[in-house]
Scaffold this motif. Structure first.
Motif, PDB file in Angstrom:
ATOM      1  N   LYS A 207     -23.632  41.784  23.456  1.00  0.00           N
ATOM      2  CA  LYS A 207     -22.984  41.758  24.765  1.00  0.00           C
ATOM      3  C   LYS A 207     -23.101  43.101  25.478  1.00  0.00           C
ATOM      4  O   LYS A 207     -23.350  43.160  26.686  1.00  0.00           O
ATOM      5  N   THR A 208     -22.926  44.190  24.718  1.00  0.00           N
ATOM      6  CA  THR A 208     -23.067  45.520  25.322  1.00  0.00           C
ATOM      7  C   THR A 208     -24.486  45.717  25.826  1.00  0.00           C
ATOM      8  O   THR A 208     -24.703  46.236  26.941  1.00  0.00           O
ATOM      9  N   GLY A 209     -25.467  45.290  25.028  1.00  0.00           N
ATOM     10  CA  GLY A 209     -26.861  45.421  25.434  1.00  0.00           C
ATOM     11  C   GLY A 209     -27.193  44.590  26.652  1.00  0.00           C
ATOM     12  O   GLY A 209     -27.939  45.033  27.542  1.00  0.00           O
ATOM     13  N   ILE A 210     -26.652  43.389  26.719  1.00  0.00           N
ATOM     14  CA  ILE A 210     -26.885  42.531  27.883  1.00  0.00           C
ATOM     15  C   ILE A 210     -26.322  43.176  29.138  1.00  0.00           C
ATOM     16  O   ILE A 210     -26.987  43.252  30.180  1.00  0.00           O
ATOM     17  N   CYS A 211     -25.079  43.642  29.057  1.00  0.00           N
ATOM     18  CA  CYS A 211     -24.438  44.233  30.235  1.00  0.00           C
ATOM     19  C   CYS A 211     -25.152  45.500  30.690  1.00  0.00           C
ATOM     20  O   CYS A 211     -25.261  45.772  31.897  1.00  0.00           O
ATOM     21  N   ARG A 212     -25.654  46.288  29.741  1.00  0.00           N
ATOM     22  CA  ARG A 212     -26.381  47.502  30.110  1.00  0.00           C
ATOM     23  C   ARG A 212     -27.665  47.141  30.849  1.00  0.00           C
ATOM     24  O   ARG A 212     -27.986  47.729  31.890  1.00  0.00           O
ATOM     25  N   ARG A 213     -28.396  46.170  30.332  1.00  0.00           N
ATOM     26  CA  ARG A 213     -29.682  45.811  30.935  1.00  0.00           C
ATOM     27  C   ARG A 213     -29.524  45.108  32.282  1.00  0.00           C
ATOM     28  O   ARG A 213     -30.399  45.223  33.149  1.00  0.00           O
ATOM     29  N   LEU A 214     -28.425  44.393  32.464  1.00  0.00           N
ATOM     30  CA  LEU A 214     -28.198  43.694  33.730  1.00  0.00           C
ATOM     31  C   LEU A 214     -27.312  44.491  34.690  1.00  0.00           C
ATOM     32  O   LEU A 214     -27.028  44.032  35.792  1.00  0.00           O
ATOM     33  N   ARG A 215     -26.854  45.658  34.251  1.00  0.00           N
ATOM     34  CA  ARG A 215     -25.985  46.510  35.063  1.00  0.00           C
ATOM     35  C   ARG A 215     -24.712  45.768  35.461  1.00  0.00           C
ATOM     36  O   ARG A 215     -24.271  45.797  36.615  1.00  0.00           O
ATOM     37  N   TRP A 216     -24.111  45.131  34.465  1.00  0.00           N
ATOM     38  CA  TRP A 216     -22.892  44.366  34.677  1.00  0.00           C
ATOM     39  C   TRP A 216     -21.636  45.143  34.314  1.00  0.00           C
ATOM     40  O   TRP A 216     -20.539  44.600  34.380  1.00  0.00           O
ATOM     41  N   GLY A 217     -21.773  46.377  33.895  1.00  0.00           N
ATOM     42  CA  GLY A 217     -20.598  47.134  33.495  1.00  0.00           C
ATOM     43  C   GLY A 217     -20.233  46.871  32.051  1.00  0.00           C
ATOM     44  O   GLY A 217     -21.088  46.782  31.171  1.00  0.00           O
ATOM     45  N   THR A 218     -18.950  46.720  31.781  1.00  0.00           N
ATOM     46  CA  THR A 218     -18.469  46.519  30.417  1.00  0.00           C
ATOM     47  C   THR A 218     -18.657  45.057  30.005  1.00  0.00           C
ATOM     48  O   THR A 218     -18.817  44.176  30.858  1.00  0.00           O
ATOM     49  N   PRO A 219     -18.597  44.762  28.698  1.00  0.00           N
ATOM     50  CA  PRO A 219     -18.634  43.356  28.275  1.00  0.00           C
ATOM     51  C   PRO A 219     -17.515  42.522  28.896  1.00  0.00           C
ATOM     52  O   PRO A 219     -17.707  41.337  29.152  1.00  0.00           O
ATOM     53  N   GLN A 220     -16.353  43.118  29.152  1.00  0.00           N
ATOM     54  CA  GLN A 220     -15.272  42.383  29.794  1.00  0.00           C
ATOM     55  C   GLN A 220     -15.670  41.969  31.215  1.00  0.00           C
ATOM     56  O   GLN A 220     -15.405  40.836  31.647  1.00  0.00           O
ATOM     57  N   GLU A 221     -16.317  42.895  31.927  1.00  0.00           N
ATOM     58  CA  GLU A 221     -16.783  42.574  33.279  1.00  0.00           C
ATOM     59  C   GLU A 221     -17.918  41.547  33.228  1.00  0.00           C
ATOM     60  O   GLU A 221     -18.005  40.646  34.071  1.00  0.00           O
ATOM     61  N   GLY A 222     -18.772  41.682  32.221  1.00  0.00           N
ATOM     62  CA  GLY A 222     -19.846  40.715  32.056  1.00  0.00           C
ATOM     63  C   GLY A 222     -19.322  39.322  31.785  1.00  0.00           C
ATOM     64  O   GLY A 222     -19.824  38.329  32.328  1.00  0.00           O
ATOM     65  N   TRP A 223     -18.299  39.221  30.929  1.00  0.00           N
ATOM     66  CA  TRP A 223     -17.713  37.918  30.624  1.00  0.00           C
ATOM     67  C   TRP A 223     -17.138  37.254  31.870  1.00  0.00           C
ATOM     68  O   TRP A 223     -17.281  36.046  32.068  1.00  0.00           O
ATOM     69  N   ARG A 224     -16.497  38.024  32.738  1.00  0.00           N
ATOM     70  CA  ARG A 224     -15.951  37.437  33.963  1.00  0.00           C
ATOM     71  C   ARG A 224     -17.056  36.827  34.811  1.00  0.00           C
ATOM     72  O   ARG A 224     -16.885  35.754  35.408  1.00  0.00           O
ATOM     73  N   ARG A 225     -18.212  37.495  34.865  1.00  0.00           N
ATOM     74  CA  ARG A 225     -19.348  36.941  35.608  1.00  0.00           C
ATOM     75  C   ARG A 225     -19.802  35.612  34.999  1.00  0.00           C
ATOM     76  O   ARG A 225     -20.054  34.634  35.711  1.00  0.00           O
ATOM     77  N   VAL A 226     -19.929  35.617  33.681  1.00  0.00           N
ATOM     78  CA  VAL A 226     -20.414  34.421  32.987  1.00  0.00           C
ATOM     79  C   VAL A 226     -19.433  33.271  33.182  1.00  0.00           C
ATOM     80  O   VAL A 226     -19.826  32.154  33.564  1.00  0.00           O
ATOM     81  N   TYR A 227     -18.172  33.512  32.916  1.00  0.00           N
ATOM     82  CA  TYR A 227     -17.160  32.460  32.996  1.00  0.00           C
ATOM     83  C   TYR A 227     -17.051  31.890  34.406  1.00  0.00           C
ATOM     84  O   TYR A 227     -16.997  30.671  34.598  1.00  0.00           O
ATOM     85  N   ASN A 228     -17.035  32.761  35.407  1.00  0.00           N
ATOM     86  CA  ASN A 228     -16.866  32.307  36.784  1.00  0.00           C
ATOM     87  C   ASN A 228     -18.086  31.558  37.311  1.00  0.00           C
ATOM     88  O   ASN A 228     -17.991  30.842  38.314  1.00  0.00           O
ATOM     89  N   ALA A 229     -19.230  31.712  36.643  1.00  0.00           N
ATOM     90  CA  ALA A 229     -20.449  31.014  37.077  1.00  0.00           C
ATOM     91  C   ALA A 229     -20.479  29.570  36.615  1.00  0.00           C
ATOM     92  O   ALA A 229     -21.284  28.776  37.102  1.00  0.00           O
ATOM     93  N   VAL A 230     -19.617  29.203  35.678  1.00  0.00           N
ATOM     94  CA  VAL A 230     -19.639  27.856  35.091  1.00  0.00           C
ATOM     95  C   VAL A 230     -18.611  26.971  35.779  1.00  0.00           C
ATOM     96  O   VAL A 230     -17.411  27.225  35.703  1.00  0.00           O
ATOM     97  N   ASP A 231     -19.105  25.927  36.440  1.00  0.00           N
ATOM     98  CA  ASP A 231     -18.235  24.946  37.073  1.00  0.00           C
ATOM     99  C   ASP A 231     -18.337  23.573  36.422  1.00  0.00           C
ATOM    100  O   ASP A 231     -17.401  22.775  36.496  1.00  0.00           O
ATOM    101  N   SER A 232     -19.490  23.261  35.817  1.00  0.00           N
ATOM    102  CA  SER A 232     -19.674  21.944  35.215  1.00  0.00           C
ATOM    103  C   SER A 232     -20.773  22.030  34.165  1.00  0.00           C
ATOM    104  O   SER A 232     -21.391  23.089  33.963  1.00  0.00           O
ATOM    105  N   TYR A 233     -21.046  20.882  33.533  1.00  0.00           N
ATOM    106  CA  TYR A 233     -22.094  20.824  32.512  1.00  0.00           C
ATOM    107  C   TYR A 233     -23.458  21.195  33.077  1.00  0.00           C
ATOM    108  O   TYR A 233     -24.348  21.633  32.339  1.00  0.00           O
TER     109      TYR A 233
END
Length: 250
Positions: A202-228
């Protein structure tokens, strides 16, 4: 054969039989949605001779006209039951590895789980599975379905989830983490970056995508999901097989 709405077809590989209610398109190609008599909805790839009608193999093709969207569908694609009270919890359970897995399952399948009375619990790591099973004592009427990340041949996860008995079903997806089961397109990225073994994923993903911390990255991921539709088919199929397993009559 054109997959007209309400056409009843059987998936030749799994035996699942249901009526055509819609379609989905992913990078893996076109998928048809079938709904059985219990209201369960499944996605199946539109492949050559992949279905049976009256026992005969057929190739289903998508109609040229768009299928109207149904406003009464839940986030999982099932028929939404408006105003229904949640069912009393079953003895059977679905276990997931961690809080992110539980959150994604709830976001997409929460309506279905409440209607069926299925409780999702966290293992807080797959290493706790054996001890939890010893404590829970699965049996008839108290089954356990386990959703596992990175369930691939030869992995540690595969070794921890074999030979668990007839009242335990393990399904999973090939991704390192449930984040990766979210389609990149819904996050406006071309693909999930590669993270070398030994580096926190998760740390590596956020660093490469410039998403900040894993907590900030998780908010992006979670908020992107609306349905299957926002998830990869591997995860969709895994969760729905577990729901079937813990709710089917014995």
């Amino acid at each position: 054969m054109i997959a007209e709405r309400d056409l009843v077809a059987e998936d030749a590989a799994s035996g699942f039989c249901g009526a055509v209610i819609g379609f989905d398109r992913t990078y893996d190609g076109d998928f048809v949605k079938l709904e059985d008599g219990r209201g369960r909805v499944r996605l199946f790839a539109l492949r050559e001779a992949a279905f049976l009608i009256d026992g005969q193999p057929v190739t289903l093709v998508r109609p040229t006209a768009a299928v109207p969207k149904q406003p009464t569908r839940s986030a999982s694609g099932s028929t939404r039951v408006e105003g229904a009270r949640a069912r009393v919890a079953r003895a059977s359970r679905i276990w997931v590895e961690g809080v992110h897995d539980a959150a994604i399952v709830e976001r997409v399948w929460g309506h279905d789980l409440r209607i069926e009375g299925v409780v999702v619990e966290q293992l807080e790591g797959l290493d706790h599975l054996a001890a939890r099973l010893t404590e829970f004592q699965p049996g008839p009427g108290s089954r356990v379905g386990v959703l596992v990340d990175h369930l691939v041949t030869g992995s540690k996860e595969t070794g921890l989830t074999t030979g668990l008995g007839p009242h335990v079903m393990v399904t999973g997806h090939p991704y390192i983490d449930v984040w990766q089961a979210v389609r990149p397109a819904v996050l406006s990225i071309p693909a999930w970056p590669e993270v070398p073994r030994g580096e926190d994923w998760k740390t590596g993903i956020c660093r490469r995508l410039r998403w900040g911390t894993p907590q900030e990255g998780w908010r992006r991921v979670y908020n992107a999901v609306d349905s299957y539709r926002d998830l990869e088919p591997h995860l969709i199929g895994a969760v729905e097989r577990l729901i079937d397993f813990v709710t089917e009559p014995e």
